[in-house]
Design a protein around this motif. Sequence first.
Motif, PDB file in Angstrom:
ATOM      1  N   TYR A 160      -6.831   6.321   1.169  1.00 34.25           N
ATOM      2  CA  TYR A 160      -5.852   6.302  -0.122  1.00 34.25           C
ATOM      3  C   TYR A 160      -4.370   6.034   0.395  1.00 34.25           C
ATOM      4  O   TYR A 160      -4.053   6.322   1.580  1.00 34.25           O
ATOM      5  CB  TYR A 160      -5.787   7.705  -0.580  1.00 34.25           C
ATOM      6  CG  TYR A 160      -7.156   8.359  -0.876  1.00 34.25           C
ATOM      7  CD1 TYR A 160      -7.526   7.910  -2.139  1.00 34.25           C
ATOM      8  CD2 TYR A 160      -7.827   9.076  -0.405  1.00 34.25           C
ATOM      9  CE1 TYR A 160      -8.985   8.515  -2.653  1.00 34.25           C
ATOM     10  CE2 TYR A 160      -9.276   9.508  -0.380  1.00 34.25           C
ATOM     11  CZ  TYR A 160      -9.560   9.181  -1.914  1.00 34.25           C
ATOM     12  OH  TYR A 160     -10.799   9.560  -2.164  1.00 34.25           O
ATOM     13  N   ASN A 161      -3.689   5.418  -0.286  1.00 32.67           N
ATOM     14  CA  ASN A 161      -2.127   5.058  -0.256  1.00 32.67           C
ATOM     15  C   ASN A 161      -1.510   6.445  -0.892  1.00 32.67           C
ATOM     16  O   ASN A 161      -2.215   7.180  -1.567  1.00 32.67           O
ATOM     17  CB  ASN A 161      -1.748   3.776  -0.731  1.00 32.67           C
ATOM     18  CG  ASN A 161      -1.966   3.737  -2.287  1.00 32.67           C
ATOM     19  OD1 ASN A 161      -2.152   4.689  -3.103  1.00 32.67           O
ATOM     20  ND2 ASN A 161      -1.939   2.568  -2.748  1.00 32.67           N
ATOM     21  N   TYR A 162       0.054   6.380  -0.756  1.00 36.72           N
ATOM     22  CA  TYR A 162       0.525   7.598  -1.326  1.00 36.72           C
ATOM     23  C   TYR A 162       0.762   7.590  -2.739  1.00 36.72           C
ATOM     24  O   TYR A 162       1.347   8.293  -3.461  1.00 36.72           O
ATOM     25  CB  TYR A 162       1.967   7.562  -0.675  1.00 36.72           C
ATOM     26  CG  TYR A 162       2.284   8.174   0.812  1.00 36.72           C
ATOM     27  CD1 TYR A 162       1.049   8.710   1.681  1.00 36.72           C
ATOM     28  CD2 TYR A 162       3.282   8.685   1.240  1.00 36.72           C
ATOM     29  CE1 TYR A 162       1.147   9.033   2.690  1.00 36.72           C
ATOM     30  CE2 TYR A 162       3.409   9.219   2.654  1.00 36.72           C
ATOM     31  CZ  TYR A 162       2.202   9.398   3.165  1.00 36.72           C
ATOM     32  OH  TYR A 162       2.343  10.232   4.453  1.00 36.72           O
ATOM     33  N   PHE A 163       0.132   6.474  -3.537  1.00 34.16           N
ATOM     34  CA  PHE A 163       0.254   6.598  -5.084  1.00 34.16           C
ATOM     35  C   PHE A 163      -1.194   7.331  -5.031  1.00 34.16           C
ATOM     36  O   PHE A 163      -1.639   7.389  -6.671  1.00 34.16           O
ATOM     37  CB  PHE A 163       0.210   5.377  -5.572  1.00 34.16           C
ATOM     38  CG  PHE A 163       1.750   4.517  -5.196  1.00 34.16           C
ATOM     39  CD1 PHE A 163       2.633   5.016  -5.855  1.00 34.16           C
ATOM     40  CD2 PHE A 163       1.704   3.425  -4.260  1.00 34.16           C
ATOM     41  CE1 PHE A 163       4.028   4.625  -5.311  1.00 34.16           C
ATOM     42  CE2 PHE A 163       2.738   3.095  -4.019  1.00 34.16           C
ATOM     43  CZ  PHE A 163       3.908   3.284  -4.622  1.00 34.16           C
ATOM     44  N   GLY A 164      -2.108   7.714  -4.286  1.00 38.73           N
ATOM     45  CA  GLY A 164      -3.456   8.269  -4.550  1.00 38.73           C
ATOM     46  C   GLY A 164      -4.477   7.150  -4.997  1.00 38.73           C
ATOM     47  O   GLY A 164      -5.520   7.454  -5.374  1.00 38.73           O
ATOM     48  N   GLU A 165      -4.169   5.865  -4.619  1.00 42.11           N
ATOM     49  CA  GLU A 165      -5.254   4.879  -4.948  1.00 42.11           C
ATOM     50  C   GLU A 165      -5.973   4.643  -3.769  1.00 42.11           C
ATOM     51  O   GLU A 165      -5.504   4.565  -2.483  1.00 42.11           O
ATOM     52  CB  GLU A 165      -4.445   3.392  -5.273  1.00 42.11           C
ATOM     53  CG  GLU A 165      -3.620   3.478  -6.424  1.00 42.11           C
ATOM     54  CD  GLU A 165      -2.567   2.436  -6.566  1.00 42.11           C
ATOM     55  OE1 GLU A 165      -1.967   2.504  -7.527  1.00 42.11           O
ATOM     56  OE2 GLU A 165      -2.240   1.938  -5.477  1.00 42.11           O
ATOM     57  N   ARG A 166      -7.342   4.391  -4.030  1.00 44.83           N
ATOM     58  CA  ARG A 166      -8.210   4.107  -2.581  1.00 44.83           C
ATOM     59  C   ARG A 166      -7.699   2.800  -2.241  1.00 44.83           C
ATOM     60  O   ARG A 166      -7.725   1.678  -2.946  1.00 44.83           O
ATOM     61  CB  ARG A 166      -9.799   4.035  -3.517  1.00 44.83           C
ATOM     62  CG  ARG A 166     -10.605   3.938  -2.397  1.00 44.83           C
ATOM     63  CD  ARG A 166     -11.348   5.251  -1.990  1.00 44.83           C
ATOM     64  NE  ARG A 166     -12.229   4.956  -0.648  1.00 44.83           N
ATOM     65  CZ  ARG A 166     -13.400   4.710  -0.810  1.00 44.83           C
ATOM     66  NH1 ARG A 166     -13.935   5.131  -2.016  1.00 44.83           N
ATOM     67  NH2 ARG A 166     -14.451   4.401   0.203  1.00 44.83           N
ATOM     68  N   ILE A 167      -7.721   2.571  -0.760  1.00 43.93           N
ATOM     69  CA  ILE A 167      -7.426   1.328  -0.280  1.00 43.93           C
ATOM     70  C   ILE A 167      -8.267   1.104   0.861  1.00 43.93           C
ATOM     71  O   ILE A 167      -9.202   2.152   1.191  1.00 43.93           O
ATOM     72  CB  ILE A 167      -5.850   1.263   0.503  1.00 43.93           C
ATOM     73  CG1 ILE A 167      -5.698   2.363   1.367  1.00 43.93           C
ATOM     74  CG2 ILE A 167      -4.781   1.201  -0.536  1.00 43.93           C
ATOM     75  CD1 ILE A 167      -4.497   2.344   2.014  1.00 43.93           C
ATOM     76  N   TYR A 168      -8.651  -0.010   1.306  1.00 43.95           N
ATOM     77  CA  TYR A 168      -9.747  -0.576   2.287  1.00 43.95           C
ATOM     78  C   TYR A 168      -9.119  -1.223   3.643  1.00 43.95           C
ATOM     79  O   TYR A 168      -9.281  -2.543   3.521  1.00 43.95           O
ATOM     80  CB  TYR A 168     -10.801  -1.256   1.507  1.00 43.95           C
ATOM     81  CG  TYR A 168     -11.334  -0.604   0.153  1.00 43.95           C
ATOM     82  CD1 TYR A 168     -12.462   0.306   0.584  1.00 43.95           C
ATOM     83  CD2 TYR A 168     -10.612  -0.744  -0.854  1.00 43.95           C
ATOM     84  CE1 TYR A 168     -12.773   0.760  -0.716  1.00 43.95           C
ATOM     85  CE2 TYR A 168     -10.985  -0.025  -2.109  1.00 43.95           C
ATOM     86  CZ  TYR A 168     -12.288   0.848  -1.861  1.00 43.95           C
ATOM     87  OH  TYR A 168     -12.821   1.607  -2.968  1.00 43.95           O
ATOM     88  N   PRO A 169      -8.209  -0.520   4.615  1.00 39.91           N
ATOM     89  CA  PRO A 169      -7.950  -1.313   5.594  1.00 39.91           C
ATOM     90  C   PRO A 169      -9.214  -1.681   6.445  1.00 39.91           C
ATOM     91  O   PRO A 169     -10.046  -1.057   6.413  1.00 39.91           O
ATOM     92  CB  PRO A 169      -7.097  -0.271   6.338  1.00 39.91           C
ATOM     93  CG  PRO A 169      -7.455   1.082   5.680  1.00 39.91           C
ATOM     94  CD  PRO A 169      -8.162   0.863   4.246  1.00 39.91           C
ATOM     95  N   PRO A 170      -9.098  -3.075   6.946  1.00 45.94           N
ATOM     96  CA  PRO A 170     -10.094  -3.654   7.827  1.00 45.94           C
ATOM     97  C   PRO A 170     -10.607  -2.930   8.948  1.00 45.94           C
ATOM     98  O   PRO A 170      -9.647  -2.177   9.513  1.00 45.94           O
ATOM     99  CB  PRO A 170      -9.515  -5.054   8.048  1.00 45.94           C
ATOM    100  CG  PRO A 170      -8.065  -4.813   8.026  1.00 45.94           C
ATOM    101  CD  PRO A 170      -7.780  -3.657   7.083  1.00 45.94           C
ATOM    102  N   VAL A 171     -11.672  -2.895   9.320  1.00 44.93           N
ATOM    103  CA  VAL A 171     -12.304  -2.393  10.313  1.00 44.93           C
ATOM    104  C   VAL A 171     -12.364  -3.793  11.577  1.00 44.93           C
ATOM    105  O   VAL A 171     -12.771  -4.687  11.266  1.00 44.93           O
ATOM    106  CB  VAL A 171     -13.775  -2.131  10.309  1.00 44.93           C
ATOM    107  CG1 VAL A 171     -14.133  -1.489  11.917  1.00 44.93           C
ATOM    108  CG2 VAL A 171     -14.012  -1.287   9.195  1.00 44.93           C
ATOM    109  N   GLN A 172     -11.429  -3.475  12.684  1.00 46.46           N
ATOM    110  CA  GLN A 172     -11.386  -4.460  13.538  1.00 46.46           C
ATOM    111  C   GLN A 172     -11.845  -4.317  14.717  1.00 46.46           C
ATOM    112  O   GLN A 172     -12.085  -3.022  15.138  1.00 46.46           O
ATOM    113  CB  GLN A 172      -9.840  -4.605  13.656  1.00 46.46           C
ATOM    114  CG  GLN A 172      -9.070  -4.971  12.576  1.00 46.46           C
ATOM    115  CD  GLN A 172      -7.441  -4.849  12.770  1.00 46.46           C
ATOM    116  OE1 GLN A 172      -6.942  -5.001  13.791  1.00 46.46           O
ATOM    117  NE2 GLN A 172      -6.566  -4.730  11.862  1.00 46.46           N
TER     118      GLN A 172
END
Length: 624
Positions: free
Chosen positions: A236-248
């Motif tokens: 999550y980001n600091y706005f509480g939204e789900r985020i999807y950082p890539p798997v590298q």
Amino acid sequence: MCSVVGYSGPRLCRQMILEGLSRLEYRGYDSSGFACINATSKLASVKTQGGIQQLNLKIATQEMGVSISSSGENNLDGTLAIGHTRWSTHGVSTDTNAHPHFDCHKSIAVVHNGIIENFVLLKEKLQLAGHHFVSQTDTEVVAHLFEDEIKTKSLEKAVLSVVTKLQGAYALLIISEKYPDYLIAVRKSSPLCLGVADKEIFVASDVTAFTDKTDQVVFLPDESFVLISGTDYHVYNYFGERIYPPVQKNTCIWLSEGKSGYEHYMLKEIYEQKRVIIDTVNFLRGNTAAVMQQLNISPETVQDIQNIHFIGCGTSWHAGLIGEYFMQEIAQVATQSFLASEFRYKKFFSYPRTLTIIISQSGETADSLEALRLLSASKQPTVALANVASSSMVREADGFLLTQAGQEIAVASTKAFTSQIAALYIFAHWVAHSKGLITNKAIARAHEELFVAGEILENSIERYKFDIVARIAPYYAKYKNFIFLGRHISFPFALEAALKLKEIAYIFVDCYPAGELKHGPLALIDAQTPVVLFSCLDEVIYKKLYGNAQEVKARSGHLIVFAFEHQKDLIALADTVFIFPKVNPLLAPLVMTGLVQFFVYQIALLLERPIDRPRNLAKSVTVE
Ligand code: M6R
């Protein structure tokens, strides 16, 4: 400056966490700790002053003793756990100040890398509300804040509420009895990444902690947190939204080779420098197309460049100061070097047609990283010259150039410095070539010059080795103060040599541009304070330096000289002299590097200093 490691999966993980931590001990090593949710869903923990060796000892003692209850409540292993090695910032190194830190009921455990800048205020408020603190650390406030928040909020909301109260930089790992299946990881400014394997998840300050377990890495974005349960993870980001950082895919895998028979990593790394120069040249000339892509600057931009700025800290700043001469002399570009810690607080001017190169071995140094972010925010083109491919700077700069030093373990930088110098030398030739100032032939000649410099670097250690060990280092180890002098390109080199003596031998050194002697420091010259003078190959500068050496001798000073073989007059003045063959004048610092490091190393050895891990220092300075 600390390191954190966590695990969530099906295996008992204490051993894995401790192994991971011991690979990260370069980041800090004055205390350590471990906490897990054990088989009875209880929080169990151990912590101590000292590194992983002391922690293992404490665990062994506890496990032999009666403190392990037969109900298994205190069992110190589990499938969800966190660990820490510390480099003190708030509170001296004691068992109590070691991480993890707990809430009032010891049901929440927190480990932290970074600094909570507003902890005093938070602590006062929490104390007024009845919370009981036991340590002097800034970290403990996080456990108490979390204690309050999870009473009424969901896990996700509780984390969000805690982070809105925190100021500063932090990588936090949190576990709690209330949520025995959850590992919480939070990142602001301090590095943190996940290692995602088939059936388990690792989380650590640096991929090195888990490179043998998985090569699938998620670098947590700044100001984000992740809730890990089993192999499931939600970011999550600091706005509480789900985020999807890539798997590298992590391609930078440095498996420890150990000391290969050397007494210290530093000595091993000193001897690796010739190889590092060869590797740097071969890498840069063998992969030119790929490297150019990574640099991400078009030939048109290069032709148009009016200024180059270098930014770094410590040794990397010194490399930049030397690089200034390369850029100015070879590429004829106005160049300036800045200390990152000063740069970020000075009035910021956005320069047109300026390329900024952030130099850093680790790619994580807080001041340099923040300087990079400042530049990125005002859309100034940046390149990271770094040794660690997976580092924040490499990911965040517009382009990057990787040095080829391999893993540097000793806190004192040696081969990383050499690789920076070699890379900057080649880079200056590339810029000159793009501007039509030199031909391909000149680039090939530069490669040859670097090979020769590497050869001289190593041969000069061999030439003076026995003399230094038997006679020279024992003689100088008894002095309490030194003055180091250089001029032109040998001045930043003198700064670097002085830093080495301070850092590993704890000897006071004042370092000056030799031309400044008569403006004050000449008053310090006496027979009790050896003066170390690094010569130059430029004829005009040499004459000036010779004059400065005479000034020292005329005041009964004791003179140690690093000179070149034709510099007979200077050599004749010296009380101790190290002589080098002539090279391209710009490479004079490079050829002297190995010998001065070896000399300093031998002094530190005689003084019985902990050479690879000097007091109060850490390899990667991820706090301000
Ligand atoms: O990882 P970095 O190159 O950014 O580190 C900068 C300095 O902390 C580092 O060079 C330090 O000065 C060395 N320990 C000196 O030997």
